[in-house]
Design an enzyme around this catalytic site. Structure first.
Site, short mmCIF file in Angstrom:
data_model
loop_
_atom_site.label_atom_id
_atom_site.label_comp_id
_atom_site.label_asym_id
_atom_site.label_seq_id
_atom_site.Cartn_x
_atom_site.Cartn_y
_atom_site.Cartn_z
CB SER A 45 -0.95 0.01 1.19
OG SER A 45 -0.24 -0.06 2.41
CD GLU A 46 0.32 3.88 2.19
OE1 GLU A 46 -0.73 4.47 1.90
OE2 GLU A 46 0.36 2.93 2.98
CB THR A 47 7.36 1.80 -1.09
OG1 THR A 47 6.81 0.51 -1.37
CG2 THR A 47 8.88 1.69 -1.00
#
Length: 279
Positions: A45-47
């Site tokens: 979902s996020e990096t």
């Protein structure tokens, strides 16, 4: 180019039941295109990418990417990035860690054996308009009488929040992802101690109408905006616990606490993968 890589489990109450985050350390040499490509490839979902700060008060700078776009702020990437930064032996300039991101400076502090971030100012507040609300209700297969209230709680990602009567109502939602396109809708409902227990006081779900549409399992930014709304309006006390992820077989937990003028969103972070990434 080889860079230090960590994948951490954020807001988890047990292994592999929180929200995973990939963190790339020392990413100053990466271009915008490379960061976007890596985030798309990790498919989380996020990096996040840790960089040298540009603000004199900041301890580090972070850029936050989803597989599709860059975000000015997000909650679990904030805690996960701060955890990784400190785990590498870094120390903050003051008694709190100061993160620099697209939304500005975000304080992060130790809270017992957890980390907590100060909820950033919201960009949009107030009641949701009729058109947006009708769209959201249709997408979540709800009727106007099914909700208690609808408010904007947008601190960057664009969250709209619907308050439902109970945890049971929250967990029963089955969204129409095609109709949800273009919206990010959070849903919150109170736990019934007699039926649900006392491990938490509220249940939250986060529905994201990007791409094919998806549900975020454990969402710090949404819970920050919800906490500001619920505490300011007197719906929630100054200290409470939130559960999120049950519908996805996750077990996320948030510890909310109002201290003076700040609302802190806390949780556990654990490293699950440690190594190098070759760019």
């Amino acid at each position: 180019m080889d860079l230090t890589f960590r994948q951490v489990d954020v807001f988890a109450t047990e292994p592999f039941h929180g929200n995973p985050l990939a963190v790339i350390i020392g990413a100053d040499g990466l271009s915008d295109v490379q960061m976007a490509q890596i985030a798309n490839w990790t498919n989380l979902s996020e990096t996040t990418f840790l960089l040298r700060p540009t603000h004199p008060d900041a301890d580090y700078r972070v850029r936050i990417f989803t597989p599709q776009t860059e975000l000015p702020f997000a909650g679990h990437p904030t805690l996960g990035s701060a955890f990784v930064w400190t785990s590498l032996g870094n120390t903050s300039k003051s008694d709190v860690i100061i993160q620099e991101c697209g939304a500005g400076l975000v304080p992060v502090r130790r809270q017992a054996d957890r980390l907590a971030f100060a909820a950033p100012p919201r960009r949009r507040i107030g009641p949701v308009g009729a058109d947006d609300l009708t769209h959201a209700l249709t997408a979540l297969r709800l009727k106007p009488d099914d909700i208690l209230s609808a408010q904007w709680a947008d601190n960057g990602p664009g969250w709209m929040v619907l308050q439902l009567p109970s945890r049971r109502d929250v967990l029963a939602i089955q969204p129409d992802w095609q109709t949800l396109q273009g919206q990010r809708v959070g849903v919150v409902g109170a736990w019934d101690p007699a039926r649900d227990g006392t491990d938490a006081q509220f249940e939250v779900r986060a529905f994201v109408g990007d791409g094919q549409g998806w549900e975020d399992p454990v969402t710090g930014s949404l819970n920050a905006g919800i906490a500001q709304w619920l505490i300011e309006s007197g719906i929630a006390p100054a200290q409470y616990v939130v559960s999120q992820g049950a519908a996805l077989r996750r077990a996320g937990q948030f510890f909310v606490e109002k201290v003076s003028d700040d609302i802190w969103i806390g949780g556990n972070v654990v490293t699950r993968i440690s190594g190098m990434i070759t760019v």
